[in-house]
Design an enzyme around this catalytic site. Sequence first.
Site, PDB file in Angstrom:
ATOM      1  N   HIS A  63     -32.391   7.819 -37.784  1.00 16.27           N
ATOM      2  CA  HIS A  63     -31.019   8.318 -37.786  1.00 16.27           C
ATOM      3  C   HIS A  63     -30.035   7.154 -37.630  1.00 16.27           C
ATOM      4  CE1 HIS A  63     -27.952  11.378 -35.901  1.00 16.27           C
ATOM      5  NE2 HIS A  63     -27.335  10.404 -36.524  1.00 16.27           N
ATOM      6  N   HIS A  65     -26.282   5.232 -39.581  1.00 16.36           N
ATOM      7  CA  HIS A  65     -25.161   5.376 -40.516  1.00 16.36           C
ATOM      8  C   HIS A  65     -24.861   4.021 -41.125  1.00 16.36           C
ATOM      9  CE1 HIS A  65     -24.242   9.445 -38.943  1.00 16.36           C
ATOM     10  NE2 HIS A  65     -24.673   8.933 -37.803  1.00 16.36           N
ATOM     11  N   ARG A  67     -22.799   3.825 -43.867  1.00 13.08           N
ATOM     12  CA  ARG A  67     -21.395   3.945 -44.319  1.00 13.08           C
ATOM     13  C   ARG A  67     -21.164   3.749 -45.808  1.00 13.08           C
ATOM     14  NH1 ARG A  67     -20.536   6.804 -40.069  1.00 13.08           N
ATOM     15  NH2 ARG A  67     -20.313   5.672 -38.119  1.00 13.08           N
ATOM     16  N   ASN A  97     -23.401  11.367 -44.140  1.00 11.88           N
ATOM     17  CA  ASN A  97     -21.958  11.601 -43.932  1.00 11.88           C
ATOM     18  C   ASN A  97     -21.126  10.445 -44.474  1.00 11.88           C
ATOM     19  OD1 ASN A  97     -22.854   9.883 -41.902  1.00 11.88           O
ATOM     20  ND2 ASN A  97     -21.312  10.579 -40.432  1.00 11.88           N
ATOM     21  N   HIS A 183     -27.356  18.600 -35.835  1.00 11.42           N
ATOM     22  CA  HIS A 183     -26.504  17.981 -34.804  1.00 11.42           C
ATOM     23  C   HIS A 183     -25.982  19.160 -33.983  1.00 11.42           C
ATOM     24  CE1 HIS A 183     -22.540  15.650 -33.905  1.00 11.42           C
ATOM     25  NE2 HIS A 183     -22.363  16.858 -33.434  1.00 11.42           N
ATOM     26  N   HIS A 241     -30.143  13.572 -31.462  1.00  9.74           N
ATOM     27  CA  HIS A 241     -29.386  13.066 -30.316  1.00  9.74           C
ATOM     28  C   HIS A 241     -29.134  14.127 -29.239  1.00  9.74           C
ATOM     29  CE1 HIS A 241     -25.911  14.698 -32.417  1.00  9.74           C
ATOM     30  NE2 HIS A 241     -25.818  13.706 -33.259  1.00  9.74           N
ATOM     31  N   ASP A 342     -28.867   6.320 -33.722  1.00 15.59           N
ATOM     32  CA  ASP A 342     -27.589   6.886 -34.199  1.00 15.59           C
ATOM     33  C   ASP A 342     -26.592   5.750 -34.424  1.00 15.59           C
ATOM     34  OD1 ASP A 342     -25.591   8.585 -35.005  1.00 15.59           O
ATOM     35  OD2 ASP A 342     -25.270   9.508 -33.054  1.00 15.59           O
ATOM     36  N   HIS A 346     -18.276   1.026 -36.728  1.00 12.86           N
ATOM     37  CA  HIS A 346     -16.891   1.361 -37.067  1.00 12.86           C
ATOM     38  C   HIS A 346     -16.054   0.099 -37.072  1.00 12.86           C
ATOM     39  CE1 HIS A 346     -17.316   5.681 -37.047  1.00 12.86           C
ATOM     40  NE2 HIS A 346     -17.866   5.669 -35.848  1.00 12.86           N
TER      41      HIS A 346
END
Lengths: 464, 356
Positions: A63, A65, A67, A97, A183, A241, A342, A346
């Site tokens: 899991h 991200h 981006r 996502n 989630h 999570h 996770d 950012h």
Amino acid sequence: VSDVADRLDLRGWAVDPAAGCEGAAELTVRDGILERVAWLEGADADGLDADGTLLLPGLIEFHAHFREPGSEDAETVATGQAAAAHGGYTTVAVMPNTTPAIDEPGVVGRVRAAAVASGSPVRVLVHGAVTAGRAGETLAALGELADAGVAGFSDDGAPVHVPALLRNALAYAGALGLPIIDHPEDPSLTTGAEMSEGYVASVLGLKGWPIAGEAGAVARAIAVLADVVQDVPGAHLHLTHVSTAASLAHVRAAKSAGLPVTCDVTPHHLAFTDEWVAGSRRWAWEALAGDGSARDPWIDGALVAPPFDASLRVNPPLRSPVDAAACMAALVDGTADAIVTDHAPHTEVDKHVEFGWAINGISGIETALPVLLAAVDAGRVSLTRVVDALTTGPARLLGERRVTAPGFREGEPADLVVVDRGATWTVTPDALRSKGKNSPLLGRELRGVVRLTVAGGRVAFSAD
Amino acid sequence: MTAGTDRAGADPSSVAPSAGTADVPAVDAPPATQPVAWRHRHLLDVDALSRAELELVMGTADAMREVLERPIPKVPALRGTNVTILFYEASTRTRVSFEIAAKNLSCDVVNIAAASSSVSKGESLVDTVRTIEALGADMLVMRHSVSGAPYLAAEAFGGSVLNGGDGWHAHPSQALLDLYTMRSRLPGGSLEGRKVVILGDVLHSRVARSNIWTLTAMGADLWLCGPATLLRGFEAWAARGASGRRFTVTSDVDAALRDADVVMALRIQKERMASGLLPSLREYAARYGLTRERLRAASPEALVMHPGPMNEGVEIAPDVAIDPRAVITTQVTNGVAVRMALLYLLAGAQHGGGKS
């Protein structure tokens, strides 16, 4: 393009949870192939112990991200792979996502192409969205996504919060042999919430994120699953999570009842707590009093950093030390099938703002292993169990079709990580390969340095 | 962490010897010339203030109160100090109070009213603060709708940040003026053992949170009272409160008001009904509104306080608001003195005060 690991002679403390082995060993790699695995005994093992060099199977992330596409300023597949390799990971499954969401095969292809173009040997697997555009209204192209080789389905970042849709998704995906990675969150209880509800949130005046906002969604998803398995025995609910004692109790009970449910926990929910938002930086297990209750950071001198550090804003939120201990207990007893980071990189623009306006997420794939080793050092969990939850656990969730079982097997391409357990490093923006510098560990010295990561016989990361 | 800023807002470069005694400065003179035992460069919260530091603020406010009683209530103490007042939330009382306080100390004052509907629109807080510093501000008084925002500002600002209210979190100058008002009006001037009731929307109140710290530090018997939905989370706080910092949480208004020495009503906002926390304002007024009838249970000399602005007829009856026991306008006047004291003490810390 990285080099083949043509000649490696590694000695250290090896952990191979699939084989049930932990001990002194010698690994010989020639032309990318693990030629020889020798478990050492007696005088041959002298000087090799669990505090020195660790030899682990390549870690597997279920899991993360990356981006791409859409938020390449926060991370790309290439920088995500570099960060993963720096963290000791050789396989990563990325969440859908993105913008656009990975809800049809074309976007899957785009992510795969980026993973190949980077030249990194870190394998990138892809999760597809459960619902079209992750909007929670209609099913995404689950069959086509399955044909395109996705590893599972998730609307992560948001729950599939309409139970009827979750029921259909579990059935449809179950028939395809793939899990729904939920989630768990009830938005009616978490709208506007800023941190976990409780003592610290009350003092800081941050809107509380109640336990029921997760545990209620977990209980409901399990109830829906129980119905679905009557029709579709292959249905598989994976809760990602999971962060509260109450949620884990539901999962434990469902597993005892034989339901096909699995779950994971994150390093930050195991090791960080809500009191970090107030300025504490002690590990979760250090925040517990002798009777198992949480200590008060305002009276025992634990507040060492400024409060309201937005790098700590994450969904689900950092919980109390008691919930963190429950996550650890679930890891130890196997209720938690895997540890996932996770990894949520950012930009500073999205993170260096007022706490309540900061986007959720922690950049964590490069610090996961040292954080977990701190838990091992503190005697909270065994080294073997941690490595198990970072390798065979996620491998099982991904399935044999998609990932080779982790472990040291002669004659196969080398897939391993070498960790100098005694060495330390300081987490700095420059030290992190990820574009996401949003780590609450910035400035902190961690014990455990990844020296070498070999993925599929090729060098993914080397400190030398 | 930015150099020179600890979590309490103290600047380690100007840590003074322990503020064991409240040596009140002569406030006519600039603070740089005086030994002031104040070590906090910023005032972001009251959680880390010791009893001695609270006493120092009170003593300095006494001196400021004396200035306010002069024919010309103005001293040159902070002449040349640039104070910028940056309010992201509507406010009249606090903003004007800070402005008058700064002007009474001969500061130069700039007011900025900023809209803050969305972080995605316009300049970030950090950029705004850097701009204000580049324009020459020495002190920044700020109000913000998000809890903790002043900490972000303090990280970016080279001068002193004074929190004029952040989200639900803290309103230090209000709690200090409340404390000042209670001490000046209660017989004996002490809060020790005095029953103080904060009544109303505690959940959303930065005034209540800051008062918890200051009043328990001064030994008050603090009670928080309101509908259970507006006390959410405070039982957890009360249960964990450190020894000597305990308080009582109850929805029983009669038990709370019984023999109270101070009753502070908090504003009830209409939007609380929309979010389902209250059935109606009418029901709130009937069950929790501070009326003469209810006040009979309190001590006969009980002080009635309100941080303003009031919803008369909701949390406080109009006749109670003008009752001789009400000190609501005294709070406002004392607010100027306390804010003068805070500006003065922070300026002293900025100048390395305390190193005499």
